[in-house]
Design an enzyme around this catalytic site. Structure first.
Site, PDB file in Angstrom:
ATOM      1  N   LYS A   1       0.854  -1.288   0.202  1.00  0.00           N
ATOM      2  CA  LYS A   1       0.044   0.025   0.052  1.00  0.00           C
ATOM      3  C   LYS A   1       0.737   1.394  -0.079  1.00  0.00           C
ATOM      4  CE  LYS A   1      -4.471  -1.614   1.145  1.00  0.00           C
ATOM      5  NZ  LYS A   1      -5.720  -1.762   1.678  1.00  0.00           N
TER       6      LYS A   1
ATOM      7  N   LYS B   1      -3.097 -10.038  -6.693  1.00  0.00           N
ATOM      8  CA  LYS B   1      -4.625 -10.280  -6.275  1.00  0.00           C
ATOM      9  C   LYS B   1      -5.699  -9.628  -6.969  1.00  0.00           C
ATOM     10  CE  LYS B   1      -5.916  -8.093  -1.992  1.00  0.00           C
ATOM     11  NZ  LYS B   1      -6.763  -8.327  -0.703  1.00  0.00           N
TER      12      LYS B   1
ATOM     13  N   LYS C   1     -10.470  -4.299  -5.196  1.00  0.00           N
ATOM     14  CA  LYS C   1     -11.489  -3.440  -5.488  1.00  0.00           C
ATOM     15  C   LYS C   1     -10.841  -2.034  -5.795  1.00  0.00           C
ATOM     16  CE  LYS C   1     -13.319  -3.779  -0.980  1.00  0.00           C
ATOM     17  NZ  LYS C   1     -12.317  -3.825   0.006  1.00  0.00           N
TER      18      LYS C   1
HETATM   19  N1  AQP Z   1      -8.942 -11.498  -4.610  1.00  0.00           N
HETATM   20  C1  AQP Z   1      -9.123 -11.969  -3.337  1.00  0.00           C
HETATM   21  N2  AQP Z   1      -9.411 -13.369  -3.259  1.00  0.00           N
HETATM   22  C2  AQP Z   1      -9.818 -13.728  -2.225  1.00  0.00           C
HETATM   23  N3  AQP Z   1     -10.233 -12.942  -1.016  1.00  0.00           N
HETATM   24  C3  AQP Z   1     -10.114 -11.696  -1.262  1.00  0.00           C
HETATM   25  N4  AQP Z   1     -10.253 -10.730  -0.224  1.00  0.00           N
HETATM   26  C4  AQP Z   1     -10.095  -9.842  -0.882  1.00  0.00           C
HETATM   27  N5  AQP Z   1      -9.497  -9.757  -2.034  1.00  0.00           N
HETATM   28  C5  AQP Z   1      -9.509 -11.096  -2.356  1.00  0.00           C
HETATM   29  C6  AQP Z   1     -10.674 -11.013   0.949  1.00  0.00           C
HETATM   30  O1  AQP Z   1     -12.032 -10.162   1.337  1.00  0.00           O
HETATM   31  C7  AQP Z   1     -12.015  -9.924   2.573  1.00  0.00           C
HETATM   32  C8  AQP Z   1     -12.158  -8.508   2.751  1.00  0.00           C
HETATM   33  O2  AQP Z   1     -10.905  -7.869   2.342  1.00  0.00           O
HETATM   34  P1  AQP Z   1     -10.920  -6.292   2.655  1.00  0.00           P
HETATM   35  O3  AQP Z   1     -11.706  -5.519   1.725  1.00  0.00           O
HETATM   36  O4  AQP Z   1     -11.258  -5.951   4.101  1.00  0.00           O
HETATM   37  O5  AQP Z   1      -9.439  -5.799   2.193  1.00  0.00           O
HETATM   38  P2  AQP Z   1      -8.593  -6.308   1.087  1.00  0.00           P
HETATM   39  O6  AQP Z   1      -8.086  -7.527   1.368  1.00  0.00           O
HETATM   40  O7  AQP Z   1      -7.600  -5.318   1.148  1.00  0.00           O
HETATM   41  O8  AQP Z   1      -9.473  -6.250  -0.382  1.00  0.00           O
HETATM   42  P3  AQP Z   1      -9.250  -5.619  -1.530  1.00  0.00           P
HETATM   43  O9  AQP Z   1     -10.269  -5.769  -2.569  1.00  0.00           O
HETATM   44  O10 AQP Z   1      -7.874  -5.682  -1.860  1.00  0.00           O
HETATM   45  O11 AQP Z   1      -9.266  -4.064  -0.906  1.00  0.00           O
HETATM   46  P4  AQP Z   1      -8.510  -2.840  -1.272  1.00  0.00           P
HETATM   47  O12 AQP Z   1      -8.279  -2.792  -2.724  1.00  0.00           O
HETATM   48  O13 AQP Z   1      -9.368  -1.795  -0.670  1.00  0.00           O
HETATM   49  O14 AQP Z   1      -7.451  -2.751  -0.491  1.00  0.00           O
HETATM   50  C9  AQP Z   1     -10.895 -10.382   3.494  1.00  0.00           C
HETATM   51  O15 AQP Z   1     -11.014 -11.516   3.975  1.00  0.00           O
HETATM   52  C10 AQP Z   1      -9.834 -10.653   2.033  1.00  0.00           C
HETATM   53  O16 AQP Z   1      -8.911 -11.724   2.325  1.00  0.00           O
END
Ligand code: AQP
Length: 345
Positions: free
Chosen positions: A127, A209, A212
């Site tokens: 990040k 990965k 969002k």
């Molecule tokens: N690509 C993924 N595959 C499987 N699981 C995923 N998770 C996120 N991306 C994937 C799981 O979703 C839950 C919530 O995630 P989060 O929104 O709290 O944070 P994150 O992991 O940082 O998800 P993003 O989509 O990548 O968000 P941003 O872009 O805002 O940082 C968790 O259980 C995560 O493992």
């Protein structure tokens, strides 16, 4: 009398259920990665666990958010939780900022967490690279707030995608350190990482990965994408120059698409491989889109219906916050006592 015994037994069974905590940040459009890696598993787990599902808005602000979008994303995520089948009668569903104990416990846990530990976190490093203009303390402290979320509810099990495993290990270290310094206070949580789909990758780069907050909209399928958008994004998904639909380390893009297909079509990866034997990518890609659309369409319809019923959504949040606050406060009181704080008269 007999009725009372049955009631007591039911209550006992309820009490004995293990506690599960998980959450998602309202930091953008929720992707099918979040759905497969998190929400889909929660649906089955909520039947057997005393489940707490949070919308972690305090986490979301570690990356700059447009306030009006954050507010809209929070409502959208709540409606999505419910539309997917999370049940407020069975589970506690709430917004993190409605229960101030999360931030309060995080402050106390900061004092048993080392800067070196936070510096080593992969997500922090990622990040920092992606948001070089906003490397704030919250970004670094994110895992301590996450430990606070989990430990406040004496959580036994935390279902997470593979990307969150390192954070969960830190939560365990923090719990154990606090317990050994101040006496047993927290349950040490265990991770629950599903065998399949715990890491859905970007459609444009199978080395990253699906996320969002990816700037490239073609890299992810959002839970609110239209059928046309879904078809177009799968059509544009990067593949290799081979044509075989086969799972393997040498075929990361196709392996990712097979994982997505199996999660949405409700089959195993092996069954999917068999189904598309000799078919080629031109046949495979539209079929993935069909499988995803078939699951998303009814969810989207229900999400829309719920968003038009703000009174109901407010009731869910108010009841969820009350249930969560009661439990969180109990742990925080215990922590403050262990730390030596004088209780408020
Ligand atoms: N690509 C993924 N595959 C499987 N699981 C995923 N998770 C996120 N991306 C994937 C799981 O979703 C839950 C919530 O995630 P989060 O929104 O709290 O944070 P994150 O992991 O940082 O998800 P993003 O989509 O990548 O968000 P941003 O872009 O805002 O940082 C968790 O259980 C995560 O493992």
């Amino acid at each position: 009398m007999a009725e009372k015994t049955v009631l007591n037994q039911t209550e006992e069974k309820q009490e004995k259920k293990k506690v599960l905590f998980s959450g998602i940040q309202p930091s953008g459009k929720i992707t099918i990665g979040n759905y497969v890696g998190a929400i889909k598993n929660w649906l089955t787990l909520q039947e057997d666990y005393d489940s707490i599902f949070c919308i972690v808005d305090l986490h979301a602000i570690t990356v700059a958010q447009e306030p009006s979008e954050l507010r809209a994303n929070t409502w959208n995520l709540l409606a999505l939780y419910l539309a997917c089948g999370l049940n407020p009668e069975k589970s506690t569903i709430f917004v993190q900022s409605h229960v101030p104990c999360h931030a309060e416990l995080a402050w106390a846990l900061n004092t048993v967490t080392y800067v070196g530990e936070l510096n080593r976190m992969t997500q922090f490093k990622d990040k920092c690279a992606r948001h070089a203009d906003n490397i704030n303390m919250g970004l670094m402290d994110y895992p301590v707030l996450m430990a606070s979320d989990i430990l406040l509810y004496q959580t036994d099990l935390v279902p997470v995608g593979a990307d969150q495993k390192q954070h969960l290990e830190l939560s365990r270290d923090i719990a154990q350190r606090f317990n050994s310094r101040y006496g047993t206070t927290f349950v040490v949580p265990e991770p629950y990482i599903a065998k399949h789909g715990s890491r859905i990758m970007s459609l444009q780069d199978a080395g990253a990965k699906m996320s969002k907050s990816d700037e490239n909209e073609n890299a992810f399928i959002s839970m609110t994408d239209t059928p046309d958008e879904i078809r177009r994004k799968f059509k544009r998904a990067v593949t290799d120059s081979d044509t075989r639909v086969r799972f393997g380390d040498d075929k990361p893009e196709i392996s990712n698409l097979l994982t997505i297909y199996s999660a949405f079509a409700g089959c195993t990866v092996q069954e999917a491989e068999k189904e598309f034997e000799g078919a080629g990518y031109g046949v495979f890609k539209p079929r993935i889109a069909d499988a995803v659309i078939a699951v998303l369409e009814p969810i989207q319809k229900e999400q829309k219906r719920l968003l038009a019923d703000k009174a109901y959504l407010n009731t869910v949040l108010a009841e969820g916050a009350e249930k969560a606050y009661y439990r969180a406060r109990r742990t925080l009181t215990k922590v403050y006592k262990k730390l030596g704080f004088v209780p408020r008269a």
